[in-house]
Design an enzyme around this catalytic site. Structure first.
Site, PDB file in Angstrom:
ATOM      1  N   SER A  77      27.040  14.844 -30.097  1.00 31.50           N
ATOM      2  CA  SER A  77      26.406  14.090 -31.265  1.00 31.50           C
ATOM      3  C   SER A  77      25.418  14.964 -30.821  1.00 31.50           C
ATOM      4  O   SER A  77      24.774  15.881 -30.344  1.00 31.50           O
ATOM      5  CB  SER A  77      25.168  12.950 -31.083  1.00 31.50           C
ATOM      6  OG  SER A  77      24.855  13.098 -32.241  1.00 31.50           O
ATOM      7  N   TYR A  98      21.215   5.754 -27.953  1.00 29.87           N
ATOM      8  CA  TYR A  98      22.586   6.199 -28.313  1.00 29.87           C
ATOM      9  C   TYR A  98      22.301   7.788 -28.434  1.00 29.87           C
ATOM     10  O   TYR A  98      22.952   8.495 -27.517  1.00 29.87           O
ATOM     11  CB  TYR A  98      22.208   6.032 -30.335  1.00 29.87           C
ATOM     12  CG  TYR A  98      23.364   6.795 -30.422  1.00 29.87           C
ATOM     13  CD1 TYR A  98      23.346   8.462 -30.879  1.00 29.87           C
ATOM     14  CD2 TYR A  98      24.776   6.123 -31.188  1.00 29.87           C
ATOM     15  CE1 TYR A  98      24.644   9.031 -31.700  1.00 29.87           C
ATOM     16  CE2 TYR A  98      25.907   7.233 -31.404  1.00 29.87           C
ATOM     17  CZ  TYR A  98      25.992   8.407 -31.755  1.00 29.87           C
ATOM     18  OH  TYR A  98      27.158   9.120 -32.523  1.00 29.87           O
TER      19      TYR A  98
HETATM   20  C1  GCO Z   1      22.153   8.181 -37.111  1.00 34.48           C
HETATM   21  C2  GCO Z   1      23.561   8.391 -36.631  1.00 34.48           C
HETATM   22  C3  GCO Z   1      23.966   9.548 -36.003  1.00 34.48           C
HETATM   23  C4  GCO Z   1      24.969  10.291 -35.854  1.00 34.48           C
HETATM   24  C5  GCO Z   1      25.392  11.497 -35.035  1.00 34.48           C
HETATM   25  C6  GCO Z   1      24.782  12.414 -35.174  1.00 34.48           C
HETATM   26  O1  GCO Z   1      22.360   6.805 -36.537  1.00 34.48           O
HETATM   27  O2  GCO Z   1      21.251   8.912 -36.978  1.00 34.48           O
HETATM   28  O3  GCO Z   1      24.076   7.275 -35.987  1.00 34.48           O
HETATM   29  O4  GCO Z   1      23.215   9.109 -34.822  1.00 34.48           O
HETATM   30  O5  GCO Z   1      25.831   8.651 -36.192  1.00 34.48           O
HETATM   31  O6  GCO Z   1      25.704  11.146 -33.364  1.00 34.48           O
HETATM   32  O7  GCO Z   1      24.986  13.554 -34.813  1.00 34.48           O
END
Ligand code: GCO
Length: 260
Positions: free
Chosen positions: A151, A164
């Site tokens: 990501s 995440y």
């Molecule tokens: C968020 C998004 C991001 C994208 C992606 C960006 O909430 O900022 O879900 O995490 O999905 O990963 O590269």
């Protein structure tokens, strides 16, 4: 022997690709794209009905497909799934660790259980599934390909998505760790770093006018990406074209990380 033509470099005929989290979104697009490049694809999610529907959709598109419903974050489930593939004579030559979830909450309010759930699904699962696939790639002695989906947050943080972000940062170095240990077995492990892509997971963001404007102002392409725009990089990393590429991350982000 290496393929004789540059076109053949990208041909996945005779290979089997397992794509985790591939009943929709980026995972489904990658399963379709790898299938169109010649691979037989194994579709995965935790929901058997969703897996069956995606397999049927791929077969309607003349893609050789089968299903494997299992929980990528549960070690016993992962082991059972690979044992079932073994029994069916299915050898995973290409693994795409795509399955992932999102949980948006400021850390001051974040529950440990939610932190752990995201880390387990977005990072630990890639280790669990990668280990089972690599054990078999090594035993077969004909190498393999592992593609871990990162990501933009593999490089930089956005507020409210800490677990995440940490998981995706880990994905970047997990690919390098896999390269460090498994390159000698002719396994290439690399990452793809998608930018902001229009997916179900991001639906609330796409529909938020301020967030939508921020995404478009933050990358020089001035737009969101589409899941199918990740397919070319996935086919490249899944194919003989990348046999001497290892531990890298390729950002497919409209130029986001290249500009101030
Ligand atoms: C968020 C998004 C991001 C994208 C992606 C960006 O909430 O900022 O879900 O995490 O999905 O990963 O590269």
């Amino acid at each position: 022997m290496p393929p004789t033509t540059s076109r053949a470099l990208f041909d996945l005929t005779g290979r089997t690709a397992l794509v985790t989290g591939s009943t929709r979104g980026i995972g489904y697009a990658l399963a379709l794209g790898l299938g169109q490049a010649g691979a037989e694809v194994v579709v995965n999610s935790r929901q058997p009905a969703a897996v069956d529907a995606a397999v049927a959709q791929l077969r309607d598109a003349d893609i050789a497909a089968r299903g494997a419903a299992f929980d990528v974050a549960d070690e016993a489930s992962v082991v059972r799934a690979f044992e079932a593939l073994d029994r069916d004579g299915v050898s995973v030559d290409i693994l795409v660790n795509n399955a992932g979830i999102q949980h948006r909450k400021p850390m001051l309010e974040l529950e440990l259980a939610d932190w752990q759930r995201v880390i387990d699904t977005n990072l630990t699962a890639a280790f669990l599934v990668g280990r089972e696939a690599a054990r078999r790639m090594v035993a077969r002695g004909r190498g393999g390909k592992i593609i871990n989906i990162g990501s933009l947050t593999s490089e930089a943080a956005r507020a409210t998505v800490a677990p995440y972000t940490v998981a995706k940062a880990g994905i970047k170095l997990l690919s390098k760790s896999m390269a460090a240990e498994w390159a000698k077995h002719d396994i290439q492990a690399n990452s793809i770093g998608p930018g902001y892509i229009v997916t179900d997971m991001n639906e609330a963001l796409v529909k938020n006018p301020e967030f939508d404007a921020w995404v478009k102002a933050s990358n020089p392409a001035q737009r969101w990406g589409r899941p199918d725009e990740l397919v070319g990089t996935a086919v490249y990393l899944a194919s003989a074209a990348s046999n001497y590429v290892n531990g890298q991350i390729i950002y497919v982000d409209g130029g986001w990380l290249s500009v101030l």
